[in-house]
Design a protein around this motif. Sequence first.
Motif, mmCIF file in Angstrom:
data_model
loop_
_atom_site.group_PDB
_atom_site.id
_atom_site.type_symbol
_atom_site.label_atom_id
_atom_site.label_comp_id
_atom_site.label_asym_id
_atom_site.label_seq_id
_atom_site.Cartn_x
_atom_site.Cartn_y
_atom_site.Cartn_z
ATOM 1 N N VAL A 36 -61.002 70.260 11.409
ATOM 2 C CA VAL A 36 -61.455 68.870 11.291
ATOM 3 C C VAL A 36 -62.179 68.649 9.968
ATOM 4 O O VAL A 36 -61.956 67.653 9.265
ATOM 5 C CB VAL A 36 -62.354 68.495 12.484
ATOM 6 N N MET A 37 -63.070 69.595 9.606
ATOM 7 C CA MET A 37 -63.844 69.445 8.376
ATOM 8 C C MET A 37 -62.968 69.592 7.135
ATOM 9 O O MET A 37 -63.237 68.986 6.103
ATOM 10 C CB MET A 37 -64.986 70.459 8.348
ATOM 11 N N TYR A 39 -60.022 68.462 6.919
ATOM 12 C CA TYR A 39 -59.418 67.134 6.785
ATOM 13 C C TYR A 39 -60.433 66.106 6.290
ATOM 14 O O TYR A 39 -60.103 65.228 5.495
ATOM 15 C CB TYR A 39 -58.850 66.708 8.142
ATOM 16 N N LYS A 40 -61.691 66.226 6.730
ATOM 17 C CA LYS A 40 -62.730 65.250 6.390
ATOM 18 C C LYS A 40 -63.305 65.451 4.987
ATOM 19 O O LYS A 40 -63.708 64.488 4.331
ATOM 20 C CB LYS A 40 -63.870 65.323 7.402
ATOM 21 N N SER A 41 -63.368 66.702 4.531
ATOM 22 C CA SER A 41 -64.036 66.995 3.266
ATOM 23 C C SER A 41 -63.174 67.921 2.411
ATOM 24 O O SER A 41 -62.639 68.921 2.923
ATOM 25 C CB SER A 41 -65.407 67.632 3.525
ATOM 26 N N ASP A 42 -63.080 67.602 1.145
ATOM 27 C CA ASP A 42 -62.339 68.457 0.214
ATOM 28 C C ASP A 42 -63.136 69.695 -0.177
ATOM 29 O O ASP A 42 -62.582 70.641 -0.748
ATOM 30 C CB ASP A 42 -61.967 67.673 -1.043
ATOM 31 N N SER A 291 -71.404 71.473 8.089
ATOM 32 C CA SER A 291 -70.637 70.246 8.265
ATOM 33 C C SER A 291 -71.540 69.017 8.252
ATOM 34 O O SER A 291 -71.196 67.986 7.663
ATOM 35 C CB SER A 291 -69.855 70.301 9.581
ATOM 36 N N LEU A 295 -71.254 65.962 5.568
ATOM 37 C CA LEU A 295 -71.036 64.597 6.039
ATOM 38 C C LEU A 295 -72.211 63.678 5.733
ATOM 39 O O LEU A 295 -72.221 62.521 6.166
ATOM 40 C CB LEU A 295 -70.760 64.601 7.546
#
Length: 389
Positions: A36-37, A39-42, A291, A295
């Motif tokens: 998930v992370m 996908y959320k963060s480069d 994470s 975020l």
Amino acid sequence: MSEPATISVWDRIQVAIPRVVEASFAGFVVVILGAVMTYKSDVFFTTGNLHNILLQSSVLACAAFGMTLVIIAAELDLSQGSVVALIGVVAAETMVRNNSILLGLLAGVGVGIAAGLFNGFITAVLKVPSFITTLGLLIMARGLAREITAGNTVGNLPGGWKAWWSEDFIGLRMPVWVALGLGVVYHVILRYSRFGLRIYAVGGNAEAARRAGINVTRVRVTVFVLGGFAVAVGGFTLLGRVHVGQPNAAVLTELFAVAAVVLGGTNLFGGRGSIPRTLAGVLLIGVIKNSLNLLSVSSNMQDVWLGVVFVLAMTSQFLRRYLERWANRSEDTAIEVEVDHELDEERRAIEIAEQSAITTAPGDLLAAGPAEQSADPVAEQPKQPGGEQ
């Protein structure tokens, strides 16, 4: 007679489910959260960030490895965070005043072992619950750390200390390797030594272990000492990362250590657990913290989510216990089916034997009738009244 019944594939799966969940719960969550992370963060799935997760988790790993031994022995150590701070300031003060890294290490190890002996003696010998004993030491150790430093940090450590902890080996800094080395040593103790078997025995059933000839008091004291040594290594690791002794450092470390141990699958009530599972729990907490930072979650909300981690830890414990009871019921049901099948086979054999006896009985009676008459002809003749035959 037909073949005896066997446990079905589905029944075997039901029995295996709680074992798989217990062994891989934390690792599975780490993989899902990591996906998930990513996908959320480069930034998440980069070498630098992954190394940062390991580096930040090194202190917690040391504390959690020691906590694993303590919890498997059905005890608890709530003093870890305060003892880590006390070890850090004592080691730093000793190094600065004597300009000796060796003396600082000896002083820190001495504090860790002394803390373990204190917890072990009060708990195992004086029979005070470990929750109360270690809670008292938590308060005392934090107060001593502040008294020694007057509430200030201790810096200006020898240059060799900073240089050694800053070294890289195969892309990982020394705090990571020290934590991994401690985990390997404690894993060997638990899995491949006689003392490790005694720890499991004492945690599983102390009275049975005592009757088997195990010195339960000695095992519990030694477990607390090993926990104190692990905390000392954690204190050195923290001191190697920040290069200053902080009396207010490592707050709530003991609670995160308990959460990591339970998330990894160790039974909170003793008798079951392992170091690799605890390492998975430590990585899970490290990934969650990292994470939240990536975020840009506020510090207040980070506390909220970290509180959720503790709830998740206990929920996972409940989930594993529920699945275990469910699997046991499934296994018992399968055994009952097999027993019923065997009883049916026995009843069927008895019915066949009875039918065979009924079928052969009339012929036997016809064959036996004339023989009995010829054998005793006098017995069949009626007596004449008033005379002899």
